[in-house]
Design an enzyme around this catalytic site. Structure first.
Site, short mmCIF file in Angstrom:
data_model
loop_
_atom_site.label_atom_id
_atom_site.label_comp_id
_atom_site.label_asym_id
_atom_site.label_seq_id
_atom_site.Cartn_x
_atom_site.Cartn_y
_atom_site.Cartn_z
CG ASN A 19 -34.81 -8.29 -8.94
OD1 ASN A 19 -33.73 -8.86 -9.04
ND2 ASN A 19 -35.94 -8.95 -8.76
CG ASP B 123 -33.12 -11.69 -8.44
OD1 ASP B 123 -32.77 -11.48 -7.26
OD2 ASP B 123 -34.29 -11.96 -8.78
CG HIS B 124 -30.98 -10.99 -13.82
ND1 HIS B 124 -31.03 -12.37 -13.93
CD2 HIS B 124 -32.27 -10.57 -13.81
CE1 HIS B 124 -32.30 -12.76 -14.01
NE2 HIS B 124 -33.06 -11.69 -13.93
NE ARG C 254 -16.21 -17.57 -17.32
CZ ARG C 254 -15.25 -16.91 -17.96
NH1 ARG C 254 -14.24 -16.40 -17.29
NH2 ARG C 254 -15.31 -16.75 -19.25
CG HIS D 41 -37.06 -14.68 -6.81
ND1 HIS D 41 -37.76 -14.88 -7.98
CD2 HIS D 41 -37.45 -15.65 -5.97
CE1 HIS D 41 -38.54 -15.94 -7.84
NE2 HIS D 41 -38.37 -16.44 -6.63
NE ARG E 139 -33.69 -20.35 -12.13
CZ ARG E 139 -34.80 -20.44 -12.86
NH1 ARG E 139 -35.10 -19.50 -13.73
NH2 ARG E 139 -35.60 -21.46 -12.75
CG HIS E 140 -31.15 -15.29 -9.63
ND1 HIS E 140 -31.91 -15.21 -8.49
CD2 HIS E 140 -32.02 -15.30 -10.68
CE1 HIS E 140 -33.19 -15.18 -8.84
NE2 HIS E 140 -33.30 -15.24 -10.14
CD GLU F 278 -38.97 -10.49 -6.61
OE1 GLU F 278 -39.21 -9.37 -7.04
OE2 GLU F 278 -38.50 -11.42 -7.31
CB THR G 295 -38.11 -14.69 -15.55
OG1 THR G 295 -38.32 -13.67 -14.56
CG2 THR G 295 -39.07 -14.46 -16.71
CB THR G 296 -41.66 -14.55 -11.67
OG1 THR G 296 -40.48 -14.64 -10.87
CG2 THR G 296 -42.87 -14.92 -10.85
CG HIS H 97 -41.81 -9.75 -14.78
ND1 HIS H 97 -41.26 -10.65 -13.89
CD2 HIS H 97 -41.45 -10.19 -16.00
CE1 HIS H 97 -40.64 -11.59 -14.55
NE2 HIS H 97 -40.72 -11.34 -15.83
N GLY I 120 -35.49 -5.04 -12.45
CA GLY I 120 -34.20 -5.70 -12.36
C GLY I 120 -33.49 -5.88 -13.68
CG HIS I 121 -33.34 -8.93 -17.56
ND1 HIS I 121 -33.37 -8.44 -18.85
CD2 HIS I 121 -32.52 -10.00 -17.60
CE1 HIS I 121 -32.62 -9.19 -19.62
NE2 HIS I 121 -32.09 -10.14 -18.89
#
Ligand code: PXP
Length: 251
Positions: free
Chosen positions: A10, A12-13, A21, A46, A52-53, A76, A106-107, A200, A222-223
Site C-alpha cells: 500500500n 498511500d503514505h 509540501r 486508497h 488526503r493522500h 481501496e 486511518t481505516t 492493517h 503500507g504504513h
C-alpha cells in the site's frame, strides 16, 4: 514462482509525504514502480473521499503502470456513488471496499456488511460485472463473513488493526485471542468460498503469525513498509517482509 502469501504494498503514505509540501515529490507512482521491482505482488492504494493522500490522477497513472507491469492494482474505496463511478472508469483488477469516516486518522474498524448489505450488494455486483475482483474489509467475525458471502464478493480482508495494537500495548493474551479468531474465521471464510486476505498495522514483528494461517492468500501492508523504507530502503523493507511471511508459511 512467487510464494504465498502474496504481498500487496500500500503506497498511500508516499503520497502523504508528497502532499505535506504540496509538490510532486515523492511520486507515489514512482514508489509503486520501485515496490514492483522489489517484488511486490500487487499495489494497493486508497482513494479517500477527502483525497488526503492519493489523488485521482495518481490512480489513473497507477492503473497504467500496473497494467504495463502485469501486476494487480487494488483500489481501496468507500461504498459511495462517487467512488463506484471512479472505479468503473479506472477498471482496477481488484477493489477493496472499506468503511470511511472523514474524521478518522486511518481505516478504523471493519465494514459493517451485515447492516449495510442492501447498499453494498449492488456495488459488489456492478464492480464484479465490470471485471474487478471485489474484497470486503471486515472484522473477522462470523456474521460479517456470512454477510460478505451473501453480497457475492470473492474476497474478504480481515482487519488486523486491533491485533497489532494489542501487541504494541504488550497485551499478548489479547493478541493471542485475536489470532485464534483469525484462524477460525479464515477457515470458515475459505469453506464458504471466499479468498482470505489480511491487512492493517502489520509489521516485521507481527506478520508471521498472520502469514502462517494456511488460508491467508494475501497481506496488504503500507504504513510500516513506507516508514521502514526511511531506514533500510523500500527494496529491502519489502524483501524482509516477503521473507518473513513466506518463512512463516513454510515452517
Ligand atoms: N488494508 C486495508 C483495507 C486498509 O484500509 C489499509 C490502510 O489503508 C491497509 C490494509 C494497510 O494498513 P497499514 O498502512 O497499517 O499497513
Amino acid at each position: 514462482m512467487k510464494s504465498l502469501p502474496r504481498l500487496g504494498v500500500n503506497i498511500d503514505h508516499i503520497a502523504t509525504v508528497r502532499n505535506a509540501r504540496g509538490g510532486e515529490h515523492p511520486d507515489p507512482v514512482a514508489g509503486a514502480y520501485a515496490a514492483i521491482k522489489a517484488g511486490a505482488d500487487g499495489i494497493t492504494a486508497h482513494l479517500r473521499e477527502d483525497r488526503r493522500h492519493m489523488r485521482d490522477d495518481d490512480m489513473s497513472r497507477l492503473q497504467k503502470l500496473c497494467e504495463s507491469e502485469n501486476i494487480p492494482l487494488n483500489m481501496e474505496m468507500a461504498a459511495t456513488d462517487e467512488m463506484l463511478a471512479i472505479a468503473l472508469d479506472l477498471k482496477p483488477k481488484a477493489v477493496c471496499i472499506v468503511p470511511e469516516r472523514r474524521e478518522e486518522r486511518t481505516t478504523e474498524g471493519g465494514l459493517d456488511v451485515a447492516a449495510g448489505h442492501n447498499h453494498i450488494t449492488p456495488i459488489v455486483r456492478t464492480l464484479t460485472e465490470a471485471g474487478s475482483r471485489v474484497s470486503l474489509f471486515i472484522e473477522a467475525v462470523e456474521p460479517q463473513i456470512r454477510a460478505a458471502v451473501s453480497t457475492g464478493a470473492a474476497v474478504v480482508e480481515f482487519h488486523t488493526g486491533a491485533y497489532a495494537h494489542a501487541l504494541d500495548d504488550g497485551k499478548s493474551d489479547v493478541a493471542d485471542a485475536y489470532l485464534e479468531t483469525f484462524r477460525t474465521s479464515a477457515k470458515l471464510a475459505d469453506e464458504l468460498g471466499l479468498e482470505v486476505h489480511f491487512g492493517h498495522g502489520l509489521t516485521f514483528d507481527n506478520v508471521a503469525a498472520i502469514a502462517a494461517i494456511p488460508q491467508t492468500m494475501e497481506l496488504n501492508i503500507g504504513h510500516f513498509l513506507i516508514g521502514e523504507a526511511i531506514f533500510m530502503g523500500l527494496h529491502d523493507a519489502i524483501n524482509v517482509m516477503r521473507q518473513l511471511s513466506s518463512d512463516a508459511r513454510t515452517v
